[in-house]
Design a protein around this motif. Structure first.
Motif, short mmCIF file in Angstrom:
data_model
loop_
_atom_site.label_atom_id
_atom_site.label_comp_id
_atom_site.label_asym_id
_atom_site.label_seq_id
_atom_site.Cartn_x
_atom_site.Cartn_y
_atom_site.Cartn_z
N ARG A 51 17.95 40.90 47.22
CA ARG A 51 19.29 40.28 47.27
C ARG A 51 19.18 38.76 47.17
N ARG A 52 18.19 38.20 47.87
CA ARG A 52 18.01 36.74 47.84
C ARG A 52 17.59 36.28 46.44
N GLU A 54 18.28 37.78 43.63
CA GLU A 54 19.46 37.92 42.77
C GLU A 54 20.39 36.72 42.92
N ALA A 55 20.61 36.32 44.18
CA ALA A 55 21.50 35.17 44.45
C ALA A 55 20.95 33.90 43.82
N LYS A 58 21.35 34.09 40.06
CA LYS A 58 22.75 33.88 39.69
C LYS A 58 23.09 32.39 39.72
N SER A 59 22.60 31.72 40.76
CA SER A 59 22.91 30.29 40.87
C SER A 59 22.22 29.49 39.75
N GLN A 62 24.28 30.08 36.61
CA GLN A 62 25.51 29.28 36.68
C GLN A 62 25.22 27.83 36.30
#
Length: 227
Positions: A51-52, A54-55, A58-59, A62
């Motif tokens: 999860r970390r 992935e985050a 994603k950042s 972006q």
């Protein structure tokens, strides 16, 4: 006097007790977090790690997307037509309407260059007001420099001259950053209730009163009567 001493003692004890209580709460919270991690099995830890990651991914994506749209640097756009395209593709935009002969525009440029690098989530650009009569009329821009602050394609706010920036040529980058934060056009981490210029010493003569001039059909500098 003894009564006063006693009330001070009581207050001190109450305060010490409060500190102890809040320390205890923090410690209990930390203990619970550590226990939770201790009790996690391999699969749960792996899921947390994923999860970390992935985050983080994603950042990064972006950030790359913003950079590909011209964020991260302060740029001049060549024409009014470009303005609409630039605004359409970014959620947050700061556009400086400037004029070559206006000294205060150079001051604004200096601060915007710094903020463009710092606030990659926002697009910073400039447009020559004299080459943009249609936009200046449509956005009612009468004073140079003016910043148009745009969110989701709509102009939400304006910074006209230096009036909101402590009314001085010597305003800091932090002051402009605070003002953009007030308009929610950047991610501002400071306290919006405390403008940075209120804590600065006022340097007497360097604080210049700026007049807003708004004679129909003419664009004025924020500091002179010359057209």
């Amino acid at each position: 006097k003894m009564a006063a001493d006693t009330s001070v003692d009581i207050l001190q004890k109450v305060l010490e007790n409060e500190i102890l209580q809040s320390t205890k709460v923090v410690e209990e919270h930390l203990d619970a977090e550590i226990q939770k991690l201790d009790q996690m099995d391999e699969d749960e830890l792996e899921r947390l790690k994923q999860r970390r990651l992935e985050a983080l991914k994603k950042s990064q994506q972006q950030k790359q997307e913003w950079l590909s749209k011209g964020h991260g640097e302060y740029r001049e756009i060549p024409s009014e037509r470009d303005f609409f395209q630039e605004v359409k593709e970014s959620k947050n935009v700061v556009c400086h309407f400037y004029r070559d002969t206006t000294f205060r525009c150079q001051i604004m440029d200096k601060h915007l260059t710094v903020l463009a690098k710092k606030h990659i989530e926002t697009k910073f650009m400039k447009l020559n007001a004299e080459k943009s009569p249609f936009l200046c009329e449509r956005l009612r821009i009468k004073v140079i420099p003016t910043l148009a602050l745009i969110k989701d394609g709509k102009t939400k706010d304006y910074v006209v001259g230096f009036t909101d920036l402590g009314n001085t040529d010597d305003f800091t980058t932090e002051t402009l950053e605070w003002r953009l934060g007030c308009a929610d056009v950047i991610n501002y981490s400071g306290n919006l209730m405390e403008p940075p210029f209120q804590s600065q010493k006022k340097y007497g003569t360097s604080f210049t009163k700026l007049d807003k001039k708004t004679i129909r059909g003419k664009i004025y500098d924020s500091d002179s009567d010359d057209d």
